[in-house]
Write a protein that holds these residues in place. Structure first.
Motif, mmCIF file in Angstrom:
data_model
loop_
_atom_site.group_PDB
_atom_site.id
_atom_site.type_symbol
_atom_site.label_atom_id
_atom_site.label_comp_id
_atom_site.label_asym_id
_atom_site.label_seq_id
_atom_site.Cartn_x
_atom_site.Cartn_y
_atom_site.Cartn_z
ATOM 1 N N GLY A 34 14.094 -47.959 -21.115
ATOM 2 C CA GLY A 34 14.427 -47.075 -22.197
ATOM 3 C C GLY A 34 13.393 -45.795 -22.492
ATOM 4 O O GLY A 34 12.259 -45.821 -21.631
ATOM 5 N N VAL A 35 13.776 -44.724 -23.026
ATOM 6 C CA VAL A 35 12.897 -43.475 -23.259
ATOM 7 C C VAL A 35 11.668 -43.934 -23.950
ATOM 8 O O VAL A 35 10.578 -43.256 -23.853
ATOM 9 N N SER A 36 11.706 -44.809 -24.765
ATOM 10 C CA SER A 36 10.492 -45.420 -25.634
ATOM 11 C C SER A 36 9.540 -45.946 -24.674
ATOM 12 O O SER A 36 8.093 -45.481 -25.029
ATOM 13 N N GLU A 37 9.663 -46.656 -23.717
ATOM 14 C CA GLU A 37 8.737 -47.045 -22.997
ATOM 15 C C GLU A 37 7.987 -45.624 -22.006
ATOM 16 O O GLU A 37 6.956 -45.643 -21.972
ATOM 17 N N ALA A 38 8.907 -44.856 -21.731
ATOM 18 C CA ALA A 38 8.588 -43.586 -21.121
ATOM 19 C C ALA A 38 7.558 -42.768 -22.030
ATOM 20 O O ALA A 38 6.681 -42.293 -21.373
ATOM 21 N N ILE A 39 7.930 -42.623 -23.401
ATOM 22 C CA ILE A 39 7.080 -41.804 -24.102
ATOM 23 C C ILE A 39 5.725 -42.813 -24.315
ATOM 24 O O ILE A 39 4.585 -42.070 -24.135
ATOM 25 N N ASP A 40 5.744 -44.054 -24.400
ATOM 26 C CA ASP A 40 4.283 -44.563 -24.725
ATOM 27 C C ASP A 40 3.577 -44.631 -23.240
ATOM 28 O O ASP A 40 2.493 -44.279 -23.310
ATOM 29 N N LEU A 41 4.186 -44.817 -21.825
ATOM 30 C CA LEU A 41 3.407 -44.595 -20.890
ATOM 31 C C LEU A 41 2.834 -43.109 -20.734
ATOM 32 O O LEU A 41 1.651 -42.835 -20.314
ATOM 33 N N ALA A 42 3.699 -42.190 -21.138
ATOM 34 C CA ALA A 42 3.057 -40.799 -21.017
ATOM 35 C C ALA A 42 1.767 -40.594 -21.885
ATOM 36 O O ALA A 42 0.641 -40.112 -21.535
ATOM 37 N N MET A 58 6.050 -24.267 -15.874
ATOM 38 C CA MET A 58 6.079 -25.481 -16.758
ATOM 39 C C MET A 58 6.302 -26.605 -15.868
ATOM 40 O O MET A 58 5.844 -27.872 -16.302
ATOM 41 N N ARG A 59 7.222 -27.001 -14.729
ATOM 42 C CA ARG A 59 7.146 -27.938 -14.213
ATOM 43 C C ARG A 59 5.843 -28.681 -13.785
ATOM 44 O O ARG A 59 5.799 -30.040 -14.073
ATOM 45 N N GLU A 60 4.776 -28.011 -13.579
ATOM 46 C CA GLU A 60 3.652 -28.651 -13.145
ATOM 47 C C GLU A 60 2.861 -29.168 -14.543
ATOM 48 O O GLU A 60 1.853 -29.903 -13.987
ATOM 49 N N ARG A 61 3.207 -28.683 -15.705
ATOM 50 C CA ARG A 61 2.613 -29.277 -16.869
ATOM 51 C C ARG A 61 3.626 -29.912 -17.791
ATOM 52 O O ARG A 61 3.159 -30.150 -18.918
ATOM 53 N N THR A 62 4.893 -30.454 -17.240
ATOM 54 C CA THR A 62 5.767 -31.025 -18.107
ATOM 55 C C THR A 62 6.213 -32.457 -17.665
ATOM 56 O O THR A 62 6.367 -32.552 -16.374
ATOM 57 N N ILE A 63 6.083 -33.292 -18.468
ATOM 58 C CA ILE A 63 6.880 -34.643 -18.297
ATOM 59 C C ILE A 63 8.152 -34.594 -18.900
ATOM 60 O O ILE A 63 8.240 -34.755 -20.090
ATOM 61 N N LEU A 64 9.400 -34.670 -17.953
ATOM 62 C CA LEU A 64 10.617 -34.607 -18.686
ATOM 63 C C LEU A 64 10.909 -36.085 -18.923
ATOM 64 O O LEU A 64 11.015 -36.925 -18.040
ATOM 65 N N LEU A 65 11.430 -36.596 -19.992
ATOM 66 C CA LEU A 65 11.946 -37.976 -20.771
ATOM 67 C C LEU A 65 13.089 -37.711 -20.733
ATOM 68 O O LEU A 65 13.770 -37.098 -21.439
ATOM 69 N N SER A 77 9.337 -42.693 -34.220
ATOM 70 C CA SER A 77 8.090 -43.304 -33.457
ATOM 71 C C SER A 77 7.103 -42.323 -33.055
ATOM 72 O O SER A 77 6.194 -42.850 -32.432
ATOM 73 N N TYR A 78 7.446 -41.022 -33.094
ATOM 74 C CA TYR A 78 6.570 -40.163 -32.186
ATOM 75 C C TYR A 78 5.218 -40.020 -32.925
ATOM 76 O O TYR A 78 4.204 -40.413 -32.085
ATOM 77 N N SER A 79 4.803 -40.171 -34.200
ATOM 78 C CA SER A 79 3.806 -40.091 -34.809
ATOM 79 C C SER A 79 2.809 -41.453 -34.638
ATOM 80 O O SER A 79 1.511 -41.664 -34.174
ATOM 81 N N PRO A 80 3.383 -42.628 -34.793
ATOM 82 C CA PRO A 80 2.911 -43.996 -34.363
ATOM 83 C C PRO A 80 2.607 -44.300 -33.103
ATOM 84 O O PRO A 80 1.400 -44.807 -32.693
ATOM 85 N N SER A 81 3.330 -43.524 -32.080
ATOM 86 C CA SER A 81 3.160 -43.740 -30.666
ATOM 87 C C SER A 81 1.974 -42.825 -29.924
ATOM 88 O O SER A 81 1.184 -43.434 -29.445
ATOM 89 N N ILE A 82 1.561 -41.705 -30.924
ATOM 90 C CA ILE A 82 0.354 -41.070 -30.563
ATOM 91 C C ILE A 82 -0.930 -41.856 -31.154
ATOM 92 O O ILE A 82 -1.797 -42.018 -30.492
ATOM 93 N N PHE A 132 21.369 -51.510 -22.505
ATOM 94 C CA PHE A 132 20.830 -51.633 -21.416
ATOM 95 C C PHE A 132 19.487 -51.398 -21.125
ATOM 96 O O PHE A 132 18.757 -51.853 -20.137
ATOM 97 N N ARG A 133 18.798 -50.604 -22.036
ATOM 98 C CA ARG A 133 17.528 -50.207 -22.099
ATOM 99 C C ARG A 133 16.776 -49.643 -21.049
ATOM 100 O O ARG A 133 16.081 -50.213 -20.207
ATOM 101 N N ILE A 134 17.461 -48.435 -20.499
ATOM 102 C CA ILE A 134 17.056 -47.792 -19.262
ATOM 103 C C ILE A 134 16.784 -46.401 -19.474
ATOM 104 O O ILE A 134 17.637 -45.510 -19.944
ATOM 105 N N GLY A 135 15.515 -45.901 -18.984
ATOM 106 C CA GLY A 135 15.309 -44.635 -19.039
ATOM 107 C C GLY A 135 14.289 -44.238 -17.847
ATOM 108 O O GLY A 135 14.368 -45.021 -16.860
#
Length: 390
Positions: free
Chosen positions: A99-107, A225-232, A127-132, A244-247
């Motif tokens: 899922g995207v949730s894991e991608a956010i956490d990894l990033a 921006m490509r060099e400084r962006t993580i696209l989720l 989830s944004y503030s708690p993830s940070i 399916f939990r796929i991101g």
């Protein structure tokens, strides 16, 4: 033994999700019409489910590469190049996640050092503030205003920047408001990010769900921006594949490598069956997106008009599948409004305060439910508001 004292300080201070707490109450009731959970009411298209079934029938139940199936990463790179107008190397710049949730956490865990500030626009996904915080960063909310279409402006961002600012977190189209962002404003934000050397995490999970002919623009596609962006991104919303939990995340190789190191020790890989289904979605699912999007747009038009007609001003969103009507005229807080509406009329909406302090005075209503149910729900909401004093 005092087990509470044993819990990590940064975890102990995190509140439970305002959405999940509210829906614990909903689960105790029957015959409730829910405009709450942000989940498509459509079944996953049959050909995608069939791909998952076929994957199991073939015995594809082993581990995959930590980065994900090579065929899926290639399909993601092709899709991202066509839809987002950004090119990534599928061998080194794409990672498949749970899922995207894991991608956010990894990033966040790959980038944040203790004390680094991560800026994000609010109202925002819960989830944004708690993830940070879980990544030991410092969350910095930037309120957005209904009068400005709940858009983040470069001017508002610049006012919140400090020497500790490291990351900007974007989510357009936005949960909970459905706000989208203009290319012109994104260009100003991008220029500021380059000037102040910010990394951008861009959660674009609702990007296929835009209306009124308004196309989606990814900040990753803008100069510098490509060099400084993580696209989720992921499959939950546009393809109705929440379970399916796929991101996935796309980023320069040095960033995906850092994310992969965390992923390989914490998760290892996303489920093979889900990855095979995702390949089918990318290769043959575009018609499904169009069908669902047309239905969402019909529902959006009806629910926005209904709220405005009953005297609850409602911003007309151009993306996602949420509306954010203003309920402050009722004299109730968003929590009281939502609880009383649930108890008295059996309609579930989410208090705006669950999405941050700037969400107070609003409630979030999802139109990812059938139009027949939406019509009953808005009738009940109108009756509830009419019965309030004043």
């Amino acid at each position: 033994m005092n087990l509470k004292k044993q819990i990590a300080h940064h975890v102990r201070g995190i509140p439970r999700s305002g959405i999940r707490d509210f829906f614990e109450v909903v689960q105790t009731m029957s015959d409730v019409i829910s405009l709450g959970i942000g989940e498509p009411d459509f079944d996953t298209p049959w050909h995608i489910r069939e791909a998952a079934i076929y994957s199991l029938e073939k015995g594809r139940t082993g581990y995959t590469s930590n980065l994900g199936l090579p065929k899926l990463r290639a399909a993601i790179a092709d899709y991202v190049r066509g839809f987002f107008k950004v090119s990534y190397d599928p061998h080194t710049e794409v990672i498949v996640t749970v899922g995207v949730s894991e991608a956010i956490d990894l990033a966040l865990r790959a980038l944040v050092n203790p004390g680094d500030e991560v800026l994000y626009h609010e109202p925002c996904y819960v989830s944004y503030s708690p993830s940070i915080i879980l990544a030991h960063g410092v969350p910095v909310a930037i309120p957005t205003r209904e009068e400005e279409g709940f858009r983040l402006t470069a001017a508002a961002l610049e006012q919140r920047l400090t020497e500790s600012s490291k990351i900007l977190f974007l989510n357009f189209p936005t949960n909970p408001t459905g706000a989208t962002q203009t290319r012109a404003e994104l260009e100003k934000i991008a220029a500021l990010c380059v000037r102040r050397d910010l990394i951008v995490l861009s959660d674009e999970i609702y990007s296929e769900l835009t209306y009124d002919g308004i196309g989606h623009v990814s900040i990753a596609s803008l100069p510098g921006m490509r060099e400084r962006t993580i696209l989720l991104h992921g499959f939950s919303k546009a393809f109705a594949m929440t379970g399916f939990r796929i991101g996935y995340a796309c980023a320069p190789a040095i960033l995906t490598e850092a994310m992969m190191k965390i992923h390989q020790y914490a998760i290892l890989c996303a489920a093979t069956t889900a990855q095979d289904a995702a390949i089918e979605a990318l290769e043959a699912g575009q018609g499904d997106i169009l069908t669902m999007r047309r239905e969402y747009e019909t529902r959006r038009n009806f629910i926005v008009q209904s709220f405005n007609d009953m005297g609850l001003p409602c911003f007309k969103p151009h993306g996602a599948f949420y509306v954010f009507p203003k309920i402050s005229r009722t004299g109730l807080t968003s929590k009281d409004f939502s609880l009383r509406l649930l108890q008295e009329k059996k309609v579930a909406v989410v208090p705006g305060a669950a999405f941050g302090p700037s969400g107070e005075g609003f409630v979030r209503c999802s139109y990812a439910t059938g139009l027949d149910k939406i019509k009953i729900a808005v009738k009940r909401i109108d009756e509830f508001c009419r019965a309030l004093p004043g």
